[in-house]
Enzyme design. Structure first.
Site, PDB file in Angstrom:
ATOM      1  CB  CYS A   1      19.972  66.874  15.871  1.00 22.55           C
ATOM      2  SG  CYS A   1      19.333  65.474  16.821  1.00 22.55           S
TER       3      CYS A   1
ATOM      4  CG  HIS B   1      12.697  78.260  14.043  1.00 31.85           C
ATOM      5  ND1 HIS B   1      11.528  77.566  14.290  1.00 31.85           N
ATOM      6  CD2 HIS B   1      13.388  78.266  15.219  1.00 31.85           C
ATOM      7  CE1 HIS B   1      11.514  77.179  15.559  1.00 31.85           C
ATOM      8  NE2 HIS B   1      12.629  77.581  16.137  1.00 31.85           N
TER       9      HIS B   1
ATOM     10  CG  HIS C   1      34.836  67.647   1.204  1.00 36.46           C
ATOM     11  ND1 HIS C   1      35.285  66.475   0.618  1.00 36.46           N
ATOM     12  CD2 HIS C   1      35.833  68.554   1.044  1.00 36.46           C
ATOM     13  CE1 HIS C   1      36.496  66.659   0.142  1.00 36.46           C
ATOM     14  NE2 HIS C   1      36.852  67.913   0.382  1.00 36.46           N
TER      15      HIS C   1
ATOM     16  CG  HIS D   1      21.931  65.393  11.953  1.00 37.07           C
ATOM     17  ND1 HIS D   1      22.712  64.957  12.996  1.00 37.07           N
ATOM     18  CD2 HIS D   1      20.639  65.122  12.306  1.00 37.07           C
ATOM     19  CE1 HIS D   1      21.941  64.438  13.937  1.00 37.07           C
ATOM     20  NE2 HIS D   1      20.683  64.518  13.543  1.00 37.07           N
TER      21      HIS D   1
ATOM     22  CG  HIS E   1      28.599  51.164  10.247  1.00 37.83           C
ATOM     23  ND1 HIS E   1      29.826  50.766  10.754  1.00 37.83           N
ATOM     24  CD2 HIS E   1      27.931  50.013   9.949  1.00 37.83           C
ATOM     25  CE1 HIS E   1      29.897  49.454  10.754  1.00 37.83           C
ATOM     26  NE2 HIS E   1      28.771  48.962  10.271  1.00 37.83           N
TER      27      HIS E   1
ATOM     28  CG  ASN F   1      21.231  60.983  15.845  1.00 36.29           C
ATOM     29  OD1 ASN F   1      21.954  61.949  16.068  1.00 36.29           O
ATOM     30  ND2 ASN F   1      19.941  61.113  15.561  1.00 36.29           N
TER      31      ASN F   1
END
Length: 506
Positions: free
Chosen positions: A238, A317, A401, A405, A434, A438
């Site tokens: 992702c 990582h 802002h 994720h 919502h 995802n």
């Protein structure tokens, strides 16, 4: 009759105790604001008196002193010339070697057709009719859905609406084409960029990597030029959207006056899990159809119409650690059915990755006042063995802002708590989860589109996009708004933003 005065006294005593605490918190707030202002403007506050002294001293010089200074410069003409040459060459070298600015001209998020929406009742009914899930698995999915933070309007691909489901290579290609081409068609229409003008193409999709590649599908569809630099990133989870942005940034440093398109998506059709292992059922309840296409440019002329400028990309990582490596893992269960397993240690590993990422990002974005507080606390703890809590930098001073994720409700809750954010800062993430679920690497773009649709992005505002992914990775991208940003045409929130934010039940 005697109970009433006692109650009244009790209330008064309670308020009397609360008042000093309230006043103390207000005082501390303004003390901290004063400290940040003082440190942030320390250089200015020191330079103003110095400049004033120089002006006063210069005004007291008589004409003879000025004449002597001019004669002195004339006799040192060689020094002046050498200094000028060094200055010119140094300026030229700096201009030629400095990093090129990367501009985000525009982006587009794909919105599926309404008949692909999947309500909870339909999801459960369909799962029951397939016959692959036992009662325990069905109940588990029902509970996950209720607590997930997803709404009733998220989307699943056409193949999974069929009965029985049709998870074939053909239907997976159809899903990929609908998402990628839908986002790109809208992007090209909004920017008036011709496909032939694209010099760099990067596509990231973690679980679906056919041959020819997804990037080749785009080249074929839009007849992109033969010397295009195309890349196809697979298996990176992702957070691959930020990785793709970082790759595009590096490519745009090398190749002059060109545009790059980044397409971030995920494919669900062939990656639906039909078994009964609980850790593999969670992705079924969270992942939904989505994708985004982003147009980047290094052309100075594009600055005038661009929305944002890329400021920083920080990648972390943690794959060297075995637990981190296996916490999001594609494998087969005991019955030979393939799925993605989520470890119970996922949130702890994500927290560690986040800590490492912001340790690198902090010095790049935080004001010097916050860095001093963090450094002082660290010295007190490490060298003086003082019993002090680790100081958590206030990232609200660095960013306007936050696009966290939308991996799940727990992810958003954890970051809101750890970064000490306010509900408004995580509103875009919660509402994206919502409304769209995802959508993997593209979720951060749906979140930015939400913030734009609310009219909150003003000139010079800074946006922090942060994503987590298998491997395990935590990646951040920082953007600066070049103008007051309005939502693009056909924004995914265009016809529903008036309904948000909505109340999400606990």
């Amino acid at each position: 009759m005697s109970a009433e005065p006692a109650s009244s006294n009790g209330v008064q005593i309670h308020h009397t105790r609360m008042l000093p605490d309230f006043l103390l918190s207000v005082k501390l707030k303004y003390v901290k604001l004063g400290y940040h202002y003082l440190v942030s403007h320390l250089l200015t506050l020191c330079l103003v008196p110095l400049i004033a002294v120089i002006i006063v001293q210069t005004s007291q010089l008589n004409p003879d002193d000025v004449h002597q200074l001019w004669l002195h410069l004339q006799y040192n003409l060689v020094t002046v010339v050498i200094f000028s040459v060094v200055l010119v060459f140094g300026s030229t070298a700096y201009i030629m070697t400095r990093p090129r600015s990367v501009y985000l001209v525009d982006y587009s998020c794909y919105r599926p057709q309404s008949h692909l929406q999947v309500k909870f009742q339909k999801f459960m009914k369909h799962s029951k009719l397939t016959g692959d899930f036992d009662d325990s698995s069905l109940e588990f999915q029902r509970k996950i859905l209720e607590r997930s933070g997803l709404g009733e309007e998220t989307y699943l691909p056409e193949a999974l609406h069929c009965f029985p489901p049709r998870p074939s290579m053909t239907t997976a290609r159809e899903e990929a084409e609908q998402v990628m081409f839908g986002a790109l068609d809208n992007l090209f229409a909004n920017t008036n960029v011709k496909p032939k003008d694209i010099g760099i193409l990067i596509v990231n999709c973690s679980l679906f990597n056919p041959t020819p590649s997804l990037s080749a599908m785009i080249v074929n569809k839009y007849k992109l030029r033969g010397n295009i630099l195309s890349f196809n990133l697979g298996g990176m989870g992702c957070s691959a959207g930020v990785i793709a942005i970082d790759l595009a940034k590096d490519m745009l440093q090398v190749h002059r006056n060109t545009c790059a398109v980044v397409v971030s998506t995920e494919n669900i059709t062939q990656n639906w899990y039909f078994g009964n292992k609980k850790s593999m059922l969670i992705p079924n309840c969270l992942f939904r159809v989505g994708g985004a296409a982003v147009l980047l440019s290094n052309k100075p002329s594009d600055r005038r119409r661009a929305k944002y400028k890329l400021v920083h990309v920080v990648r972390t990582h943690c794959g060297a650690d075995d637990k981190a490596f296996r916490c999001v893992y594609q494998e087969q269960d005991g019955a030979g059915k393939t799925g993605v397993s989520l470890s119970k240690d996922l949130m702890a590993i994500a927290g560690g990755a986040l800590k490492t990422n912001i340790t690198t990002l902090g010095p790049l974005v935080l004001p010097i006042s916050e860095q001093l507080l963090f450094f002082t606390t660290l010295v007190a703890k490490k060298l003086l063995n003082a019993k002090v809590k680790p100081y958590i930098p206030d990232f609200k001073l660095a960013f306007d802002h936050f696009c966290i994720h939308a991996g799940g409700r727990a992810v958003i809750d954890e970051l809101e708590k750890n970064l000490q954010l306010l509900p408004v800062h995580v509103e875009a993430s919660r509402m994206t989860l919502h409304r769209f679920g995802n959508t993997s690497s593209s979720s951060i773009w749906y979140e930015l589109a939400y913030t734009e649709a609310k009219g909150r992005v003003r000139k010079r505002n800074r946006v922090w996009q942060i994503a987590f992914g298998s491997g395990f990775k935590c990646n951040s991208a920082v953007w600066e708004a070049l103008r007051n940003v309005k939502p693009s045409h056909n924004s995914p929130w265009e016809d529903c933003i008036h309904r948000y934010p909505v109340q999400i039940l606990s």
